[in-house]
Design an enzyme around this catalytic site. Structure first.
Site, PDB file in Angstrom:
ATOM      1  N   GLU A 128     -17.897  -4.020 -57.464  1.00 30.45           N
ATOM      2  CA  GLU A 128     -18.486  -4.634 -58.657  1.00 30.45           C
ATOM      3  C   GLU A 128     -17.943  -6.046 -58.794  1.00 30.45           C
ATOM      4  O   GLU A 128     -16.938  -6.396 -58.162  1.00 30.45           O
ATOM      5  CB  GLU A 128     -18.111  -3.815 -59.900  1.00 30.45           C
ATOM      6  N   SER A 133     -11.205  -5.093 -54.306  1.00 30.53           N
ATOM      7  CA  SER A 133     -10.144  -4.311 -53.666  1.00 30.53           C
ATOM      8  C   SER A 133      -9.646  -3.227 -54.618  1.00 30.53           C
ATOM      9  O   SER A 133      -9.241  -2.148 -54.198  1.00 30.53           O
ATOM     10  CB  SER A 133      -8.984  -5.225 -53.295  1.00 30.53           C
ATOM     11  N   ILE A 163     -23.832  -5.488 -52.079  1.00 28.57           N
ATOM     12  CA  ILE A 163     -24.175  -4.174 -51.536  1.00 28.57           C
ATOM     13  C   ILE A 163     -25.079  -4.321 -50.310  1.00 28.57           C
ATOM     14  O   ILE A 163     -26.201  -4.829 -50.398  1.00 28.57           O
ATOM     15  CB  ILE A 163     -24.839  -3.291 -52.621  1.00 28.57           C
ATOM     16  N   ARG A 270     -18.348 -23.193 -15.283  1.00 25.54           N
ATOM     17  CA  ARG A 270     -18.019 -24.492 -15.847  1.00 25.54           C
ATOM     18  C   ARG A 270     -16.881 -25.136 -15.054  1.00 25.54           C
ATOM     19  O   ARG A 270     -15.751 -24.618 -15.050  1.00 25.54           O
ATOM     20  CB  ARG A 270     -17.609 -24.327 -17.314  1.00 25.54           C
ATOM     21  N   THR A 318      -4.322   6.018 -43.312  1.00 21.24           N
ATOM     22  CA  THR A 318      -3.443   4.973 -42.795  1.00 21.24           C
ATOM     23  C   THR A 318      -3.853   4.616 -41.374  1.00 21.24           C
ATOM     24  O   THR A 318      -3.904   3.433 -40.998  1.00 21.24           O
ATOM     25  CB  THR A 318      -1.979   5.450 -42.817  1.00 21.24           C
ATOM     26  N   GLU A 367     -15.083  -3.017 -46.368  1.00 18.87           N
ATOM     27  CA  GLU A 367     -14.377  -1.726 -46.168  1.00 18.87           C
ATOM     28  C   GLU A 367     -12.859  -1.902 -46.300  1.00 18.87           C
ATOM     29  O   GLU A 367     -12.089  -1.168 -45.661  1.00 18.87           O
ATOM     30  CB  GLU A 367     -14.730  -1.102 -44.815  1.00 18.87           C
ATOM     31  N   GLY A 368     -12.452  -2.837 -47.135  1.00 19.74           N
ATOM     32  CA  GLY A 368     -11.030  -3.088 -47.349  1.00 19.74           C
ATOM     33  C   GLY A 368     -10.580  -4.309 -46.573  1.00 19.74           C
ATOM     34  O   GLY A 368     -10.730  -4.359 -45.352  1.00 19.74           O
TER      35      GLY A 368
HETATM   36  C1  LIG Z   1     -21.407  -9.143 -46.654  1.00 23.48           C
HETATM   37  C2  LIG Z   1     -20.731  -8.112 -47.486  1.00 23.48           C
HETATM   38  C3  LIG Z   1     -21.168  -6.802 -47.472  1.00 23.48           C
HETATM   39  C4  LIG Z   1     -20.563  -5.846 -48.285  1.00 23.48           C
HETATM   40  N1  LIG Z   1     -21.070  -4.568 -48.320  1.00 23.48           N
HETATM   41  C5  LIG Z   1     -20.603  -3.711 -49.266  1.00 23.48           C
HETATM   42  C6  LIG Z   1     -21.249  -2.453 -49.476  1.00 23.48           C
HETATM   43  O1  LIG Z   1     -22.213  -2.096 -48.796  1.00 23.48           O
HETATM   44  N2  LIG Z   1     -20.792  -1.653 -50.480  1.00 23.48           N
HETATM   45  C7  LIG Z   1     -19.733  -2.005 -51.265  1.00 23.48           C
HETATM   46  O2  LIG Z   1     -19.376  -1.240 -52.138  1.00 23.48           O
HETATM   47  N3  LIG Z   1     -19.078  -3.185 -51.076  1.00 23.48           N
HETATM   48  C8  LIG Z   1     -19.511  -4.046 -50.103  1.00 23.48           C
HETATM   49  N4  LIG Z   1     -18.887  -5.258 -49.933  1.00 23.48           N
HETATM   50  C9  LIG Z   1     -17.739  -5.601 -50.768  1.00 23.48           C
HETATM   51  C10 LIG Z   1     -16.436  -5.650 -50.014  1.00 23.48           C
HETATM   52  O3  LIG Z   1     -16.001  -4.360 -49.683  1.00 23.48           O
HETATM   53  C11 LIG Z   1     -15.452  -6.421 -50.909  1.00 23.48           C
HETATM   54  O4  LIG Z   1     -15.881  -7.778 -50.873  1.00 23.48           O
HETATM   55  C12 LIG Z   1     -14.035  -6.304 -50.461  1.00 23.48           C
HETATM   56  O5  LIG Z   1     -13.559  -4.988 -50.655  1.00 23.48           O
HETATM   57  C13 LIG Z   1     -13.122  -7.278 -51.197  1.00 23.48           C
HETATM   58  O6  LIG Z   1     -13.339  -7.272 -52.571  1.00 23.48           O
HETATM   59  P1  LIG Z   1     -13.581  -8.654 -53.324  1.00 23.48           P
HETATM   60  O7  LIG Z   1     -14.651  -9.377 -52.608  1.00 23.48           O
HETATM   61  O8  LIG Z   1     -13.783  -8.360 -54.754  1.00 23.48           O
HETATM   62  O9  LIG Z   1     -12.252  -9.470 -53.130  1.00 23.48           O
HETATM   63  P2  LIG Z   1     -10.892  -9.319 -53.948  1.00 23.48           P
HETATM   64  O10 LIG Z   1     -10.519  -7.887 -54.066  1.00 23.48           O
HETATM   65  O11 LIG Z   1     -10.964 -10.133 -55.172  1.00 23.48           O
HETATM   66  O12 LIG Z   1      -9.902 -10.026 -52.932  1.00 23.48           O
HETATM   67  C14 LIG Z   1      -9.798 -11.435 -52.770  1.00 23.48           C
HETATM   68  C15 LIG Z   1      -8.576 -11.720 -51.911  1.00 23.48           C
HETATM   69  O13 LIG Z   1      -7.392 -11.232 -52.560  1.00 23.48           O
HETATM   70  C16 LIG Z   1      -6.714 -10.310 -51.731  1.00 23.48           C
HETATM   71  N5  LIG Z   1      -6.167  -9.242 -52.580  1.00 23.48           N
HETATM   72  C17 LIG Z   1      -6.888  -8.352 -53.310  1.00 23.48           C
HETATM   73  N6  LIG Z   1      -6.062  -7.509 -53.934  1.00 23.48           N
HETATM   74  C18 LIG Z   1      -4.813  -7.859 -53.605  1.00 23.48           C
HETATM   75  C19 LIG Z   1      -3.525  -7.354 -53.929  1.00 23.48           C
HETATM   76  N7  LIG Z   1      -3.363  -6.290 -54.700  1.00 23.48           N
HETATM   77  N8  LIG Z   1      -2.452  -7.977 -53.396  1.00 23.48           N
HETATM   78  C20 LIG Z   1      -2.588  -9.044 -52.590  1.00 23.48           C
HETATM   79  N9  LIG Z   1      -3.777  -9.554 -52.247  1.00 23.48           N
HETATM   80  C21 LIG Z   1      -4.881  -8.969 -52.743  1.00 23.48           C
HETATM   81  C22 LIG Z   1      -7.761  -9.817 -50.766  1.00 23.48           C
HETATM   82  O14 LIG Z   1      -7.186  -9.360 -49.564  1.00 23.48           O
HETATM   83  C23 LIG Z   1      -8.611 -11.057 -50.545  1.00 23.48           C
HETATM   84  O15 LIG Z   1      -8.023 -11.875 -49.594  1.00 23.48           O
HETATM   85  C24 LIG Z   1     -19.462  -6.210 -49.089  1.00 23.48           C
HETATM   86  C25 LIG Z   1     -18.991  -7.525 -49.076  1.00 23.48           C
HETATM   87  C26 LIG Z   1     -19.622  -8.476 -48.310  1.00 23.48           C
HETATM   88  C27 LIG Z   1     -19.140  -9.899 -48.392  1.00 23.48           C
END
Ligand SMILES: Cc1cc2nc3c(=O)[nH]c(=O)nc-3n(C[C@H](O)[C@H](O)[C@H](O)COP(=O)(O)OP(=O)(O)OC[C@H]3O[C@@H](n4cnc5c(N)ncnc54)[C@H](O)[C@@H]3O)c2cc1C
Length: 552
Positions: A128, A133, A163, A270, A318, A367-368
């Site tokens: 959302e 994360s 999504i 090359r 893990t 996926e994380g």
């Molecule tokens: C092209 C694309 C396809 C996707 N497809 C799907 C899908 O089909 N279904 C779905 O549900 N989601 C989907 N996602 C979402 C994706 O899983 C999330 O973007 C991802 O989990 C990261 O969440 P966020 O973008 O909110 O970043 P954030 O969680 O805000 O993270 C931003 C940064 O902060 C870091 N960070 C976050 N938490 C912490 C912490 N506790 N400590 C230290 N660092 C931290 C992260 O590693 C990252 O570098 C998709 C995303 C993209 C871009």
């Protein structure tokens, strides 16, 4: 029954044939340029024409159930064609996994059966705007609808972000907060109140559809709750990570090799300074060979986890995280190095490697993220370190030392040095209470992943030498080359764990009462440095294997 060799080979050959006919480079570049999801092609892949979806659906739900090992091979190949298209296929199985693990028998038959039989596309709606994360921050709500005091359904309201297949799916798995806690709901396309935003304009995987979803009082019947019990959503999401992250790991592997293979081919013809680039150590030993070793270490780890999942082990979260972390970071780095390996041509669209690089980048995010993987890995193995009173990685090292006596060529002694050093770093971090610093904890996650990758690639080299490697494993490298690859990676891992581990400990103030030299000695750094003897010759050997040359 996991997939057998014959069926797997036939499937991979059919996939290869389909890609050659329908997805040549020019077509892939066009999709990328136009930011277009080839819906008809993905649907044909998931129909009788190719039937790829059948391998992801368990037999008891109407599929062929390739198992995790088979799915890894299929995902690697798909991603080698295009990570965006692979994502379009994968999204269905991310969406269906909560049903697979948490659905009732009737639900599994109904929804997984529709995937197997009709090749419908699904989307997985967890993320959302404010819950990425940290999924526990989810705000989408599901309000109970009752009739005469009896629960009949839910009204779901909220929004989902990023999504995959969001704008094209036939069926959506949506995570929402019900009164009993986070819960998966299955919603049909076209249900009133469910709308998809316009496709996102992305850095890469432009051939995949990514869209936000808005849910405005979307009504679903009560039997649309996965498992028919509220509050199981996060557990169900967790329960599939071992498997789903393995698929994304395979994407990193497939894309990384796709880029590296282009660089290898390019460098054969090359010519600069009178000879092909392929003959220059300064080129191969930086841009090609270490990446091949890192990718193959990740493969070894993926194969072990695929085998364990197929044997019925669960709770491999893990391990799924380690596989994803190793493979996607290796794939991303390999694709980046491949741009460099093609020089100015690599920087242009025609040569494709810049597209692979943009595409594979997502695998370290969705996926994380890699950082969340580091945290997952570090937290879990930290507990293991504490529970075993610091013995765990010394035990891993002891097992590798046994292996080394059996197959001294496979680099097990180097991986053992890596494991001993890791045990030492963890123990010093415990004594000096350094994991209270998040940075140290995350860096430990990285070192742990490298250590486990080193152990896995060594075991793969041993298995290949002894004829016990799974017949379904690809055999690009013979036993001699595989052993050289294992030695290259295991030495690199030992060096990284020793050097970086020491730097992190010292940096966080963990050496104040002992001094750096003493700490370095206790981690086995002198032995790790001595173990680097022979690395150059091994880099030469791997280069020869990659270029089909006979080793001197
Ligand atoms: C092209 C694309 C396809 C996707 N497809 C799907 C899908 O089909 N279904 C779905 O549900 N989601 C989907 N996602 C979402 C994706 O899983 C999330 O973007 C991802 O989990 C990261 O969440 P966020 O973008 O909110 O970043 P954030 O969680 O805000 O993270 C931003 C940064 O902060 C870091 N960070 C976050 N938490 C912490 C912490 N506790 N400590 C230290 N660092 C931290 C992260 O590693 C990252 O570098 C998709 C995303 C993209 C871009």
């Amino acid at each position: 029954m996991p997939i057998d060799l014959e069926t797997l080979e036939a499937t991979l050959a059919a996939l290869d044939d389909f890609a050659r006919r329908n997805l040549p480079d020019a077509k892939l570049r066009e999709l990328d340029d136009k930011d277009e999801f080839p819906e008809d092609l993905v649907r044909r892949m998931c129909s009788d024409e190719l039937g790829i979806q059948l391998f992801f659906v368990p037999e008891k739900s109407g599929g062929l159930g390739a198992g995790s090992y088979g799915v890894y091979r299929i995902c690697e190949q798909l991603a080698g064609v295009d990570v965006g298209i692979a994502t379009g296929v994968l999204a269905t199985f991310l969406g269906s996994e909560p049903i697979s693990v948490g659905g009732t028998e009737v639900q599994r038959r109904q929804w997984l059966g529709r995937i197997a039989e009709h090749g419908i596309l699904m989307a997985y709606g967890a993320t959302e705007p404010a819950a990425g994360s940290d999924l526990a921050a989810l705000r989408t709500v599901a309000e109970r609808v009752e009739d005469g005091g009896k629960l009949v359904g839910y009204h779901i309201t909220g929004s989902k972000q990023w999504i995959s297949n969001g704008g094209v799916a036939d069926l959506y798995a949506i995570l929402a907060n019900a009164p009993g806690g986070p819960t998966w709901f299955v919603i049909d396309k076209g249900t009133p109140g469910l709308t998809a935003g316009k496709p996102e304009d992305k850095h890469g995987i432009r051939a995949s559809n990514t869209a936000a979803l808005a849910l405005d009082k979307v009504y679903v019947d009560a039997d649309r709750v996965v498992g028919e019990v509220e509050g199981q959503g996060l557990l169900q999401a967790q329960a599939v990570f071992g498997y789903t992250r393995l698929m994304v790991a395979a994407f990193g592997l497939g894309a990384g090799w796709a880029a590296l293979n282009r660089a290898i081919e390019y460098s054969k013809s090359r010519v600069q300074a009178g000879t092909p680039l392929a003959e220059k150590q300064g080129y191969t030993h930086k841009l090609i060979v270490p990446h091949a070793a890192r990718l193959e270490a990740a493969r070894a780890y993926i194969e072990e986890i695929g085998t364990r999942l197929d044997a019925g082990e669960d709770q491999l979260n893990t391990e799924g995280a380690i596989a994803k972390y190793l493979a996607t970071e290796a794939g991303n780095a390999a694709a980046d190095a491949s741009i460099q390996a093609l020089g100015g041509y690599g920087y242009t669209k025609e040569y494709m490697v810049e597209k692979v690089k943009r595409d594979v980048r997502i695998t370290t995010i969705y996926e994380g993220t890699s950082e969340i993987m580091e945290m997952t890995i570090a937290r879990d193995r930290w507990q293991t370190h504490l529970k075993t009173r610091g013995q765990h990685y010394h035990d891993v090292a002891a097992a590798l030392e046994v292996l080394d006596r059996r197959q001294p060529e496979a680099g097990a002694s180097f991986a053992a040095l890596a494991a001993h050093a890791l045990a030492g770093v963890l123990e010093r971090a415990r004594v000096a209470r350094l994991t209270r610093h998040q940075h140290i904890l995350f860096r430990l996650g990285e070192l742990i992943a490298w250590c486990e990758g080193a152990a896995a690639v060594v075991r793969r080299a041993v298995a290949l030498a002894e004829g016990t490697l799974d017949p379904r494993a690809p055999r690009r490298f013979d036993a001699t080359a595989m052993a050289a690859l294992a030695r290259v990676f295991a030495r690199e891992a030992a060096r990284k764990i020793g050097d970086e581990g020491l730097a992190h400990l010292v940096g966080a103030g963990g050496a104040s009462d002992g001094g750096c030299a003493e700490l370095a000695a206790s981690l086995g750094l002198p032995a790790i440095q001595r173990a680097q003897a022979g690395q150059l010759a091994d880099l030469d050997r791997v280069a020869d294997a990659l270029y089909g040359r006979t080793s001197a």
